[in-house]
Design an enzyme around this catalytic site. Structure first.
Site, PDB file in Angstrom:
ATOM      1  N   SER A 108      46.876 -13.110  34.906  1.00 13.07           N
ATOM      2  CA  SER A 108      47.628 -11.799  34.844  1.00 13.07           C
ATOM      3  C   SER A 108      47.071 -10.835  36.174  1.00 13.07           C
ATOM      4  O   SER A 108      45.951 -10.631  36.252  1.00 13.07           O
ATOM      5  CB  SER A 108      47.580 -10.909  33.444  1.00 13.07           C
ATOM      6  OG  SER A 108      48.186  -9.871  33.646  1.00 13.07           O
ATOM      7  N   SER A 109      48.185 -10.161  36.345  1.00 17.15           N
ATOM      8  CA  SER A 109      47.603  -8.936  37.469  1.00 17.15           C
ATOM      9  C   SER A 109      46.988  -7.891  36.917  1.00 17.15           C
ATOM     10  O   SER A 109      46.270  -7.206  37.899  1.00 17.15           O
ATOM     11  CB  SER A 109      49.072  -8.495  38.151  1.00 17.15           C
ATOM     12  OG  SER A 109      49.889  -8.050  37.291  1.00 17.15           O
ATOM     13  N   CYS A 110      46.775  -7.831  35.685  1.00 18.61           N
ATOM     14  CA  CYS A 110      45.729  -6.641  35.112  1.00 18.61           C
ATOM     15  C   CYS A 110      44.362  -6.821  35.374  1.00 18.61           C
ATOM     16  O   CYS A 110      43.683  -6.178  34.925  1.00 18.61           O
ATOM     17  CB  CYS A 110      46.276  -6.472  33.617  1.00 18.61           C
ATOM     18  SG  CYS A 110      45.601  -7.784  32.594  1.00 18.61           S
ATOM     19  N   TYR A 137      41.997  -7.792  27.498  1.00 14.25           N
ATOM     20  CA  TYR A 137      42.911  -8.836  28.142  1.00 14.25           C
ATOM     21  C   TYR A 137      42.280  -9.423  29.368  1.00 14.25           C
ATOM     22  O   TYR A 137      42.417 -10.508  29.802  1.00 14.25           O
ATOM     23  CB  TYR A 137      44.220  -8.614  27.907  1.00 14.25           C
ATOM     24  CG  TYR A 137      45.362  -9.654  28.328  1.00 14.25           C
ATOM     25  CD1 TYR A 137      45.484 -10.852  27.493  1.00 14.25           C
ATOM     26  CD2 TYR A 137      46.056  -9.533  29.630  1.00 14.25           C
ATOM     27  CE1 TYR A 137      46.388 -11.867  27.851  1.00 14.25           C
ATOM     28  CE2 TYR A 137      46.685 -10.466  29.783  1.00 14.25           C
ATOM     29  CZ  TYR A 137      47.060 -11.722  29.067  1.00 14.25           C
ATOM     30  OH  TYR A 137      48.077 -12.603  29.547  1.00 14.25           O
ATOM     31  N   LYS A 141      40.876 -12.843  31.120  1.00 10.32           N
ATOM     32  CA  LYS A 141      41.661 -13.486  32.036  1.00 10.32           C
ATOM     33  C   LYS A 141      40.774 -13.735  33.261  1.00 10.32           C
ATOM     34  O   LYS A 141      40.698 -14.592  33.940  1.00 10.32           O
ATOM     35  CB  LYS A 141      42.852 -12.853  32.483  1.00 10.32           C
ATOM     36  CG  LYS A 141      44.114 -13.251  31.217  1.00 10.32           C
ATOM     37  CD  LYS A 141      44.360 -14.449  31.161  1.00 10.32           C
ATOM     38  CE  LYS A 141      45.422 -14.839  30.271  1.00 10.32           C
ATOM     39  NZ  LYS A 141      45.760 -16.288  30.148  1.00 10.32           N
ATOM     40  N   ASN A 166      54.352  -8.490  36.609  1.00 11.27           N
ATOM     41  CA  ASN A 166      55.095  -8.545  35.255  1.00 11.27           C
ATOM     42  C   ASN A 166      56.208  -9.472  35.286  1.00 11.27           C
ATOM     43  O   ASN A 166      57.211  -9.467  35.949  1.00 11.27           O
ATOM     44  CB  ASN A 166      55.632  -7.091  35.131  1.00 11.27           C
ATOM     45  CG  ASN A 166      54.539  -5.956  35.135  1.00 11.27           C
ATOM     46  OD1 ASN A 166      53.657  -5.943  34.181  1.00 11.27           O
ATOM     47  ND2 ASN A 166      54.269  -4.966  36.266  1.00 11.27           N
ATOM     48  N   HIS A 180      56.567  -5.849  26.348  1.00 10.80           N
ATOM     49  CA  HIS A 180      56.264  -5.123  27.722  1.00 10.80           C
ATOM     50  C   HIS A 180      57.417  -4.212  27.901  1.00 10.80           C
ATOM     51  O   HIS A 180      58.331  -4.324  27.258  1.00 10.80           O
ATOM     52  CB  HIS A 180      56.038  -6.299  28.782  1.00 10.80           C
ATOM     53  CG  HIS A 180      54.682  -7.119  28.714  1.00 10.80           C
ATOM     54  ND1 HIS A 180      54.725  -8.238  28.075  1.00 10.80           N
ATOM     55  CD2 HIS A 180      53.682  -6.813  28.863  1.00 10.80           C
ATOM     56  CE1 HIS A 180      53.514  -8.777  28.193  1.00 10.80           C
ATOM     57  NE2 HIS A 180      52.824  -7.786  28.708  1.00 10.80           N
ATOM     58  N   TRP A 203      58.905   5.825  27.665  1.00 11.57           N
ATOM     59  CA  TRP A 203      57.388   6.112  27.657  1.00 11.57           C
ATOM     60  C   TRP A 203      56.899   6.632  28.867  1.00 11.57           C
ATOM     61  O   TRP A 203      57.433   6.101  29.860  1.00 11.57           O
ATOM     62  CB  TRP A 203      56.587   4.894  27.065  1.00 11.57           C
ATOM     63  CG  TRP A 203      56.757   4.622  25.711  1.00 11.57           C
ATOM     64  CD1 TRP A 203      57.528   5.056  24.934  1.00 11.57           C
ATOM     65  CD2 TRP A 203      55.641   3.867  25.026  1.00 11.57           C
ATOM     66  NE1 TRP A 203      57.370   4.451  23.543  1.00 11.57           N
ATOM     67  CE2 TRP A 203      55.950   3.761  23.640  1.00 11.57           C
ATOM     68  CE3 TRP A 203      54.428   3.354  25.231  1.00 11.57           C
ATOM     69  CZ2 TRP A 203      55.275   2.976  22.394  1.00 11.57           C
ATOM     70  CZ3 TRP A 203      53.856   2.883  24.244  1.00 11.57           C
ATOM     71  CH2 TRP A 203      54.085   2.741  22.980  1.00 11.57           C
ATOM     72  N   ARG A 210      55.875  -0.375  39.257  1.00 12.81           N
ATOM     73  CA  ARG A 210      55.851  -1.766  38.708  1.00 12.81           C
ATOM     74  C   ARG A 210      56.660  -2.874  39.322  1.00 12.81           C
ATOM     75  O   ARG A 210      57.817  -2.749  40.008  1.00 12.81           O
ATOM     76  CB  ARG A 210      56.041  -2.133  37.278  1.00 12.81           C
ATOM     77  CG  ARG A 210      55.472  -1.193  36.425  1.00 12.81           C
ATOM     78  CD  ARG A 210      53.648  -1.510  36.418  1.00 12.81           C
ATOM     79  NE  ARG A 210      52.959  -0.995  35.472  1.00 12.81           N
ATOM     80  CZ  ARG A 210      52.289  -0.016  35.698  1.00 12.81           C
ATOM     81  NH1 ARG A 210      52.240   0.679  37.100  1.00 12.81           N
ATOM     82  NH2 ARG A 210      51.566   0.678  34.762  1.00 12.81           N
TER      83      ARG A 210
END
Length: 311
Positions: A108-110, A137, A141, A166, A180, A203, A210
């Site tokens: 994941s890009s996170c 998370y 990863k 995403n 998400h 939110w 993104r």
């Protein structure tokens, strides 16, 4: 890859795994092995070791993971860290034990630092602090990436890591408590339209930027890396373009047909200010995404509606 090769897709019922199965099937791969969670608990080391020892696939696409949005990541921190660590450690180790040479690990890009330069290059990994809301998370990863690197170096395997931006599309999670941002907006806009609401609550501030990739493009990239014979390394998978959350919400509203206004809930977190991947490595190999954002959202909304009609 040989069209008759045995291929195990871990997490085949999830959004990414199901897209990989669709892509493989469309290309003529017929020997695809899958297991549901009820049939195989990937957190159980003994089960995984036995399964891979018996099946001995030639290729593995490792798309199984515990995933969720900001709220889920921030409240189920132990679950996200433990389950993802166990899944990847079990599969990587058992794959090596059973002689699986080729694997594609989905991250994941996170994994990248919260405030690293944009667009994000693969070499920025481990150069700064992570975004706190999804740190467990991300750490899991990162460990998966390093597992692949380490087994390649010590044992000569060919385990490649792909880091998607995403993702959205068929089989996405539309649960408002742990989804998400894009599927959450699709559901909220749809329900607001049905109720005749005058506004759509988003939110945060709407200012974070993104990048979004249609999941079938992601699946195409994964199969591309395996067919290309790439044997090692970390590859960002994305479009190379991003939008603000406000622009995203406006596009979703247009696709859904909701004509109200946007209001922002400033009590909710924004998360990382910007997260755009540098996709030069994939472009240099000859791959690029093809689905435009609005077109992808329209496909995702159609899938959301079809799932509603089935329930």
């Amino acid at each position: 890859m040989d069209r008759d090769a045995k291929i195990y897709v871990a997490g085949h019922r999830g959004m990414v795994g199901s897209a990989i199965v669709r892509r493989l099937s469309s290309l003529g791969y017929s020997n695809i092995v899958t297991r549901t969670h009820a049939e195989l608990d990937l957190v159980d080391q003994r089960d995984v070791t036995h399964f891979l020892g018996e099946e001995k696939p030639e290729y593995i696409f490792m798309a199984a993971a515990k995933v969720g949005g900001i709220h889920a990541n921030n409240t189920l921190r132990a679950d996200f860290l433990y389950r993802n660590l166990m899944i990847e450690a079990n599969i990587v180790h058992a794959a090596w034990q059973s002689g699986v040479t080729r694997m594609l690990f989905l991250g994941s890009s996170c994994i990248y630092p919260r405030d690293c330069p944009q667009p994000i290059k693969e070499e920025y990994l481990l150069t700064g602090p992570l975004e706190q809301t999804n740190e467990p998370y991300a750490i899991a990863k990162i460990a998966g990436v390093k597992l692949c690197e380490s087994y390649n170096r010590q044992y000569g395997t060919q385990y490649v890591s792909a880091m998607p931006t995403n993702l959205y599309g068929p089989n996405d999670n539309y649960d408002l408590s742990n989804s998400h941002v894009l599927p959450a907006l699709i559901r909220k806009a749809h329900e607001a339209k049905l109720r005749g609401d005058q506004e759509l609550v988003v939110w945060g501030s709407g200012k974070p930027m993104r990048e979004f990739l249609y999941v079938d493009d992601m699946a195409d990239a994964c199969v591309f890396l395996m067919e290309k014979g790439v044997s090692d390394g970390l590859f960002n998978i994305g479009t190379g373009e991003d939008v603000t959350i406000r622009e995203l919400a406006e596009t979703v509203m247009d696709v859904v047909g909701f004509e109200g206004r946007i209001s922002y809930d400033s009590t909710k977190p924004d998360g990382t200010p910007r997260k755009l991947l540098n996709v030069d490595r994939m472009n240099d190999l000859g791959w690029s995404a093809t689905t435009q954002l609005r077109d992808g959202i329209a496909k995702a909304y159609a899938d959301f509606q079809s799932n509603l009609s089935e329930t």
